[in-house]
Every structure is written in structure tokens, then in C-alpha cells.
Write a protein that holds these residues in place. Structure first.
Motif, PDB file in Angstrom:
ATOM      1  N   ASP A  45      10.440  18.861  -3.698  1.00  0.00           N
ATOM      2  CA  ASP A  45      10.298  17.522  -4.270  1.00  0.00           C
ATOM      3  C   ASP A  45      11.767  16.773  -3.960  1.00  0.00           C
ATOM      4  OD1 ASP A  45       7.882  17.901  -5.019  1.00  0.00           O
ATOM      5  OD2 ASP A  45       8.410  18.705  -7.032  1.00  0.00           O
ATOM      6  N   GLY A  46      12.541  17.384  -3.448  1.00  0.00           N
ATOM      7  CA  GLY A  46      14.121  16.793  -3.266  1.00  0.00           C
ATOM      8  C   GLY A  46      14.785  17.170  -4.246  1.00  0.00           C
TER       9      GLY A  46
ATOM     10  N   THR B 245      11.911  17.552   5.764  1.00  0.00           N
ATOM     11  CA  THR B 245      10.845  16.865   5.272  1.00  0.00           C
ATOM     12  C   THR B 245      10.890  15.522   5.832  1.00  0.00           C
ATOM     13  OG1 THR B 245      10.184  15.792   2.917  1.00  0.00           O
ATOM     14  CG2 THR B 245      12.599  16.042   3.444  1.00  0.00           C
ATOM     15  N   ASN B 246       9.657  14.667   5.985  1.00  0.00           N
ATOM     16  CA  ASN B 246       9.496  13.348   6.424  1.00  0.00           C
ATOM     17  C   ASN B 246       9.805  12.679   5.178  1.00  0.00           C
ATOM     18  OD1 ASN B 246       9.820  13.984   9.171  1.00  0.00           O
ATOM     19  ND2 ASN B 246       7.638  14.316   9.345  1.00  0.00           N
ATOM     20  N   ASN B 247      10.003  13.015   3.910  1.00  0.00           N
ATOM     21  CA  ASN B 247      10.003  11.841   2.866  1.00  0.00           C
ATOM     22  C   ASN B 247      11.018  10.841   3.148  1.00  0.00           C
ATOM     23  OD1 ASN B 247      11.235  10.922   0.143  1.00  0.00           O
ATOM     24  ND2 ASN B 247       9.211  12.221  -0.447  1.00  0.00           N
ATOM     25  N   LYS B 248      10.394   9.547   3.084  1.00  0.00           N
ATOM     26  CA  LYS B 248      11.259   8.412   3.692  1.00  0.00           C
ATOM     27  C   LYS B 248      12.358   8.152   2.638  1.00  0.00           C
ATOM     28  CE  LYS B 248       7.501   5.814   6.037  1.00  0.00           C
ATOM     29  NZ  LYS B 248       6.880   4.639   6.150  1.00  0.00           N
TER      30      LYS B 248
ATOM     31  N   SER C 170      13.262  21.350   0.969  1.00  0.00           N
ATOM     32  CA  SER C 170      13.211  19.972   1.779  1.00  0.00           C
ATOM     33  C   SER C 170      14.215  19.622   2.620  1.00  0.00           C
ATOM     34  CB  SER C 170      12.888  18.726   0.913  1.00  0.00           C
ATOM     35  OG  SER C 170      14.027  18.745  -0.073  1.00  0.00           O
TER      36      SER C 170
ATOM     37  N   THR D  99       2.995  18.620  -3.312  1.00  0.00           N
ATOM     38  CA  THR D  99       3.742  18.446  -2.074  1.00  0.00           C
ATOM     39  C   THR D  99       3.621  17.303  -1.455  1.00  0.00           C
ATOM     40  OG1 THR D  99       1.808  19.171  -0.872  1.00  0.00           O
ATOM     41  CG2 THR D  99       3.337  20.925  -1.411  1.00  0.00           C
ATOM     42  N   ASP D 100       4.729  16.727  -0.596  1.00  0.00           N
ATOM     43  CA  ASP D 100       4.882  15.295  -0.267  1.00  0.00           C
ATOM     44  C   ASP D 100       4.101  15.293   1.018  1.00  0.00           C
ATOM     45  OD1 ASP D 100       6.719  14.713  -1.933  1.00  0.00           O
ATOM     46  OD2 ASP D 100       8.319  15.707  -0.911  1.00  0.00           O
TER      47      ASP D 100
END
Length: 289
Positions: free
Chosen positions: A96-97, A225-228, A167, A46-47
Motif C-alpha cells: 500500500d506504499g 508498483t505502478n501506483n501513480k 511496492s 492490492t493496487d
């Protein structure tokens, strides 16, 4: 649930997780149990959730990634058409996108399509077209359309046999007739509300560099998600908070006490519903030698 074969346990140590019954028959809720070992949610990567630094995303509040068996999209209104609403396509992305490979048996709708109407059959705009991968299109054969019926809430279901963590979700609104596109939308995961917002209407004719060439249709993203890296890629498509006028109606014992003037409209006359049809195979024009 634990399963044994000839006295030998063939289920994982924690057992199989069984999806609860939906409480309705809006879709086929049979669940497939796989005996092939897969990673559990706790074993998956997970991110790390980090605060967003992009100023353009400050007004968008990202919630914890939802996880569940059944994702329900409640389609609350159209962009003006009182008889029909639809969508071009939907894409789901895992924690994971990565894009999830959705098949026709993963998607259902209620009402199912315009084929539920009397006098309409074999219309190709069925729920499986939402996941056929052809989303940026003006071709009705790659879209889904359903009737708006009295006292029935239009729904789209994405169904999994094991819990899936998301995500983001990408949605392409109905483009064949933009007024039939979805306006207000809500998302529930295993009957818990995780999102609501408003989709933009597809422009009547989005043109490219040349007047006769259509530009790409913009999709809308529900972000979890906040994954940049993901945020940077799709930040211009995220559905943001919109200051739209709200319609409020108060009732007492089924009688309207007060209402916004816009709510005081006459019920839609179902007898005036326009006919619509997109056959699977369009006739080719005759050619004479």
C-alpha cells in the motif's frame, strides 16, 4: 504447519507457512510464529496495476510486486575502494506504499561488519544502523560498513516471519567516504532474482545554499508498483537503466581465456588494508577553566 494445544487447533485453517532453510548460516534464521490472527495475502488490498504515462519513467520496467520471507541485497562492487563497502540506510514499503517498521532483528549482513576483521572490535557501523531511521547523515555512527574479502560476496538480508509484499525499496548510499559506497546491486526474494542495477555514488560534498551547509542526500528507489501517486512522488529517485561499460571475463577450466583489459588487475593485497574505526562513544575534548 498446524499446531494444537490440549487437543484444540490454534493455527489458522490453512496452517502456518514455514520459511524454508537458507542453506547457510549467514544469519540467524529462527522464525517467530504469531498466534494473533492477521490478514492473509489474498485478503489484503492490492493496487490495480496501470501503465505508466509519465515520459520520464518509460525506460523503467516495473515488475510484479515481489512477496516473500527473505529479501537479499547482493552488493557486487564498490565505487572504487577495494577494501570496504557500506550503506547509510534502507527503507521498505508495503504493497500500500506504507513504510514498514524494520527493527534490528529484521536485518543481517554477511560479512557482518568491519568487526569481523582481526584487530577491530566495538565498531558501531553494524547492520542494525541500516534501519535506525537516520539515513541522511555524515555521522558514521548511523552507517553500516563491511570488509570486501577474497571470494566472498557481500550481502544484506531483510528477514520477515511471514511473507511481505513490497511496492518499493529506498536505499541511501554510504556517504562518509563515497568511494566505499555500493555501485552494482542485485535483489533476490527467497533466492529468486527480481532486480539488478547501479546506485549512484554520493557526491564528495553536496552543499546547500550556503557553502558550509550540506544539502540533503539523495536516496535511490527500487520501484515495484505502478501506483501513480507513488510514482509521482519518487520518480526522480528511481534507479533507471544506465549504459555503463560492462566487464566480461571468460574462463575455461579455471583458466582465463579472454578478458576485458580492466579485469586484468592484480589481486588486492589484504596486508595493505587500511584500518578504520568508529567507536560508539567519541571522546569529548578536555576543557580547562
Amino acid at each position: 504447519m498446524h499446531v494444537s494445544l490440549d487437543g484444540r487447533c490454534v493455527s489458522p485453517p490453512e496452517g502456518f507457512l514455514i520459511r524454508k532453510g537458507p542453506g547457510n548460516c549467514f544469519f540467524n534464521f529462527a522464525q517467530e510464529i504469531s498466534f494473533i490472527r492477521t490478514k492473509t495475502l489474498n485478503e489484503r488490498r492490492t493496487d490495480l496495476v496501470l501503465p505508466l504515462s509519465d515520459e520520464s519513467m518509460e525506460e523503467y520496467e516495473v515488475i510484479q510486486k515481489p512477496c516473500g520471507f527473505i529479501y537479499q541485497l547482493q552488493l557486487l562492487s564498490s565505487w572504487g575502494d577495494p577494501y570496504y563497502l557500506g550503506l547509510n540506510g534502507i527503507e521498505f514499503y508495503d504493497a500500500d506504499g506504507s513504510k514498514i517498521d524494520l527493527r534490528g532483528n529484521n536485518v543481517a549482513a554477511y560479512p557482518d561488519s568491519v568487526n569481523v576483521l582481526e584487530g577491530i572490535e566495538n565498531d558501531v557501523r553494524t547492520p542494525d544502523k541500516l534501519v535506525d531511521g537516520v539515513n541522511d547523515s555524515q555521522d558514521g555512527r548511523h552507517m553500516w560498513l563491511a570488509p570486501i574479502l577474497p571470494n566472498i560476496l557481500n550481502r544484506v538480508y531483510i528477514i520477515f516471519d511471514s511473507p511481505v509484499e513490497l511496492s518499493m525499496v529506498k536505499i541511501w548510499n554510504y556517504s562518509k567516504m563515497p568511494s566505499r559506497g555500493v555501485k552494482d546491486i542485485a535483489m533476490l526474494v527467497d533466492d529468486l532474482l527480481v532486480y539488478n542495477g547501479t546506485l549512484d555514488m554520493v557526491p564528495a560534498r553536496a552543499t546547500g545554499i550556503l557553502p558550509t551547509v550540506s544539502g540533503p542526500q539523495r536516496y535511490h528507489t527500487i520501484l515495484f508498483t505502478n501506483n501513480k501517486a507513488i510514482v509521482q512522488e519518487i520518480k526522480h529517485t528511481v534507479i533507471k537503466n544506465q549504459a555503463l561499460e560492462q566487464e566480461v571475463q571468460l574462463t575455461n577450466d579455471h583458466k582465463v581465456v579472454t578478458a576485458n583489459k580492466k579485469c586484468l588487475t592484480k589481486p588486492v593485497d589484504q596486508a595493505l588494508r587500511p584500518t578504520t574505526s568508529v567507536p560508539a562513544h567519541q571522546r569529548k575534548p578536555n576543557r580547562h577553566r
